[in-house]
Scaffold this motif. Structure first.
Motif, PDB file in Angstrom:
ATOM      1  N   SER A 284      45.216  43.450  32.302  1.00 18.86           N
ATOM      2  CA  SER A 284      44.806  43.870  33.111  1.00 18.86           C
ATOM      3  C   SER A 284      44.094  43.007  34.280  1.00 18.86           C
ATOM      4  O   SER A 284      43.580  42.978  35.400  1.00 18.86           O
ATOM      5  CB  SER A 284      44.597  45.153  33.888  1.00 18.86           C
ATOM      6  OG  SER A 284      43.312  45.818  32.769  1.00 18.86           O
ATOM      7  N   GLU A 285      42.712  42.531  32.880  1.00 19.62           N
ATOM      8  CA  GLU A 285      41.333  41.873  33.737  1.00 19.62           C
ATOM      9  C   GLU A 285      42.032  39.976  33.675  1.00 19.62           C
ATOM     10  O   GLU A 285      41.744  39.435  34.403  1.00 19.62           O
ATOM     11  CB  GLU A 285      40.877  41.503  32.313  1.00 19.62           C
ATOM     12  CG  GLU A 285      39.690  42.748  32.618  1.00 19.62           C
ATOM     13  CD  GLU A 285      38.713  42.821  30.764  1.00 19.62           C
ATOM     14  OE1 GLU A 285      37.798  43.732  31.389  1.00 19.62           O
ATOM     15  OE2 GLU A 285      39.246  42.465  29.483  1.00 19.62           O
ATOM     16  N   ARG A 286      43.054  40.181  32.937  1.00 18.03           N
ATOM     17  CA  ARG A 286      44.205  38.561  33.415  1.00 18.03           C
ATOM     18  C   ARG A 286      44.666  38.861  34.500  1.00 18.03           C
ATOM     19  O   ARG A 286      44.698  37.796  35.668  1.00 18.03           O
ATOM     20  CB  ARG A 286      44.373  38.102  32.507  1.00 18.03           C
ATOM     21  CG  ARG A 286      43.741  37.876  31.199  1.00 18.03           C
ATOM     22  CD  ARG A 286      44.618  36.924  29.975  1.00 18.03           C
ATOM     23  NE  ARG A 286      46.155  37.819  30.048  1.00 18.03           N
ATOM     24  CZ  ARG A 286      45.927  38.601  28.909  1.00 18.03           C
ATOM     25  NH1 ARG A 286      45.190  38.804  27.647  1.00 18.03           N
ATOM     26  NH2 ARG A 286      47.892  39.263  28.480  1.00 18.03           N
ATOM     27  N   ALA A 287      44.948  39.881  34.889  1.00 21.90           N
ATOM     28  CA  ALA A 287      45.903  39.776  36.497  1.00 21.90           C
ATOM     29  C   ALA A 287      44.734  39.269  37.707  1.00 21.90           C
ATOM     30  O   ALA A 287      45.198  38.712  38.548  1.00 21.90           O
ATOM     31  CB  ALA A 287      46.837  41.174  36.049  1.00 21.90           C
ATOM     32  N   ILE A 288      43.743  40.658  36.708  1.00 23.65           N
ATOM     33  CA  ILE A 288      43.391  40.272  38.086  1.00 23.65           C
ATOM     34  C   ILE A 288      42.299  38.659  38.278  1.00 23.65           C
ATOM     35  O   ILE A 288      41.920  37.978  39.925  1.00 23.65           O
ATOM     36  CB  ILE A 288      41.736  41.176  38.331  1.00 23.65           C
ATOM     37  CG1 ILE A 288      42.462  43.222  38.142  1.00 23.65           C
ATOM     38  CG2 ILE A 288      40.290  41.123  39.106  1.00 23.65           C
ATOM     39  CD1 ILE A 288      40.998  44.041  37.719  1.00 23.65           C
ATOM     40  N   CYS A 289      41.807  38.468  37.806  1.00 22.97           N
ATOM     41  CA  CYS A 289      41.590  36.794  37.207  1.00 22.97           C
ATOM     42  C   CYS A 289      41.968  36.530  37.999  1.00 22.97           C
ATOM     43  O   CYS A 289      41.834  35.604  38.942  1.00 22.97           O
ATOM     44  CB  CYS A 289      40.928  37.086  35.952  1.00 22.97           C
ATOM     45  SG  CYS A 289      40.779  34.905  36.040  1.00 22.97           S
ATOM     46  N   HIS A 290      43.761  36.166  37.754  1.00 19.62           N
ATOM     47  CA  HIS A 290      44.568  35.045  37.779  1.00 19.62           C
ATOM     48  C   HIS A 290      44.623  35.463  39.733  1.00 19.62           C
ATOM     49  O   HIS A 290      45.017  34.475  40.736  1.00 19.62           O
ATOM     50  CB  HIS A 290      45.628  35.293  37.667  1.00 19.62           C
ATOM     51  CG  HIS A 290      46.359  34.836  36.778  1.00 19.62           C
ATOM     52  ND1 HIS A 290      47.043  35.215  35.460  1.00 19.62           N
ATOM     53  CD2 HIS A 290      44.883  33.820  35.582  1.00 19.62           C
ATOM     54  CE1 HIS A 290      46.383  34.552  34.662  1.00 19.62           C
ATOM     55  NE2 HIS A 290      45.273  34.042  34.506  1.00 19.62           N
ATOM     56  N   GLN A 291      44.327  37.256  40.608  1.00 21.50           N
ATOM     57  CA  GLN A 291      44.833  36.777  41.980  1.00 21.50           C
ATOM     58  C   GLN A 291      43.695  36.315  42.818  1.00 21.50           C
ATOM     59  O   GLN A 291      43.427  36.371  43.731  1.00 21.50           O
ATOM     60  CB  GLN A 291      44.911  38.887  42.053  1.00 21.50           C
ATOM     61  CG  GLN A 291      46.295  39.225  41.905  1.00 21.50           C
ATOM     62  CD  GLN A 291      46.547  40.695  41.041  1.00 21.50           C
ATOM     63  OE1 GLN A 291      45.055  41.356  41.207  1.00 21.50           O
ATOM     64  NE2 GLN A 291      47.570  41.473  41.172  1.00 21.50           N
TER      65      GLN A 291
ATOM     66  N   ALA B 263      33.225  33.791  44.868  1.00 19.02           N
ATOM     67  CA  ALA B 263      32.373  35.021  44.595  1.00 19.02           C
ATOM     68  C   ALA B 263      32.391  35.847  42.780  1.00 19.02           C
ATOM     69  O   ALA B 263      32.548  35.749  42.046  1.00 19.02           O
ATOM     70  CB  ALA B 263      31.108  35.608  45.583  1.00 19.02           C
ATOM     71  N   ALA B 264      34.073  36.272  44.336  1.00 20.88           N
ATOM     72  CA  ALA B 264      35.023  37.552  43.598  1.00 20.88           C
ATOM     73  C   ALA B 264      36.141  36.602  42.532  1.00 20.88           C
ATOM     74  O   ALA B 264      35.769  37.396  40.942  1.00 20.88           O
ATOM     75  CB  ALA B 264      36.280  37.999  44.440  1.00 20.88           C
ATOM     76  N   TYR B 265      36.589  35.579  42.626  1.00 26.16           N
ATOM     77  CA  TYR B 265      37.326  34.395  41.264  1.00 26.16           C
ATOM     78  C   TYR B 265      35.963  34.418  40.700  1.00 26.16           C
ATOM     79  O   TYR B 265      36.822  34.598  39.648  1.00 26.16           O
ATOM     80  CB  TYR B 265      37.502  33.300  42.035  1.00 26.16           C
ATOM     81  CG  TYR B 265      38.274  31.873  41.372  1.00 26.16           C
ATOM     82  CD1 TYR B 265      38.738  31.984  40.268  1.00 26.16           C
ATOM     83  CD2 TYR B 265      37.486  30.625  42.109  1.00 26.16           C
ATOM     84  CE1 TYR B 265      39.262  31.704  39.271  1.00 26.16           C
ATOM     85  CE2 TYR B 265      37.901  30.262  41.168  1.00 26.16           C
ATOM     86  CZ  TYR B 265      38.418  30.334  39.806  1.00 26.16           C
ATOM     87  OH  TYR B 265      39.264  28.479  39.215  1.00 26.16           O
ATOM     88  N   GLN B 266      34.580  33.802  40.467  1.00 27.97           N
ATOM     89  CA  GLN B 266      33.943  33.243  39.951  1.00 27.97           C
ATOM     90  C   GLN B 266      33.599  34.979  39.167  1.00 27.97           C
ATOM     91  O   GLN B 266      33.526  34.989  37.310  1.00 27.97           O
ATOM     92  CB  GLN B 266      32.187  33.123  40.217  1.00 27.97           C
ATOM     93  CG  GLN B 266      32.740  31.437  40.948  1.00 27.97           C
ATOM     94  CD  GLN B 266      32.155  30.841  41.505  1.00 27.97           C
ATOM     95  OE1 GLN B 266      31.161  31.323  41.891  1.00 27.97           O
ATOM     96  NE2 GLN B 266      31.773  29.223  40.731  1.00 27.97           N
TER      97      GLN B 266
END
Length: 94
Positions: free
Chosen positions: A6-13, A44-47
């Motif tokens: 789920s953290e990877r999915a959030i990162c990719h989004q 900023a959200a991406y980072q």
């Protein structure tokens, strides 16, 4: 520890949202480029959402994509007049 699924999915989004915003502002982002004001919060959200090593990796991938796109665009523009003549039914020079 490695990010969960789920953290990877959030990162990719977050990554995709940032790059999409840049494209919508007429910029193909590469590291060092100025970030459009509308996209700064997304950056900023991406980072925040991705490990810093991932951000660096994705930015390098993006930079390579930009480089290849520019090369392809240049190659197409150099051959376009000859190709367009052929597509328009005009005789090709032998």
């Amino acid at each position: 520890s490695a990010p969960s699924r789920s953290e990877r999915a959030i990162c990719h989004q977050a990554r995709d949202a940032f790059y999409t915003c840049c494209r919508e502002q007429g910029l193909i982002y590469s590291p060092g480029a100025s970030i459009p004001s509308k996209c700064k919060q997304l950056r900023a959200a991406y980072q925040k959402s991705c490990p810093s090593s991932w951000v660096e990796h994705f930015d390098q991938q993006q930079e390579e994509t930009v480089r290849r796109t520019k090369q392809l665009y240049s190659a197409i523009n150099q051959t376009a007049p000859a190709a367009a003549g052929g597509l328009a039914g005009k005789p090709q020079k032998a």
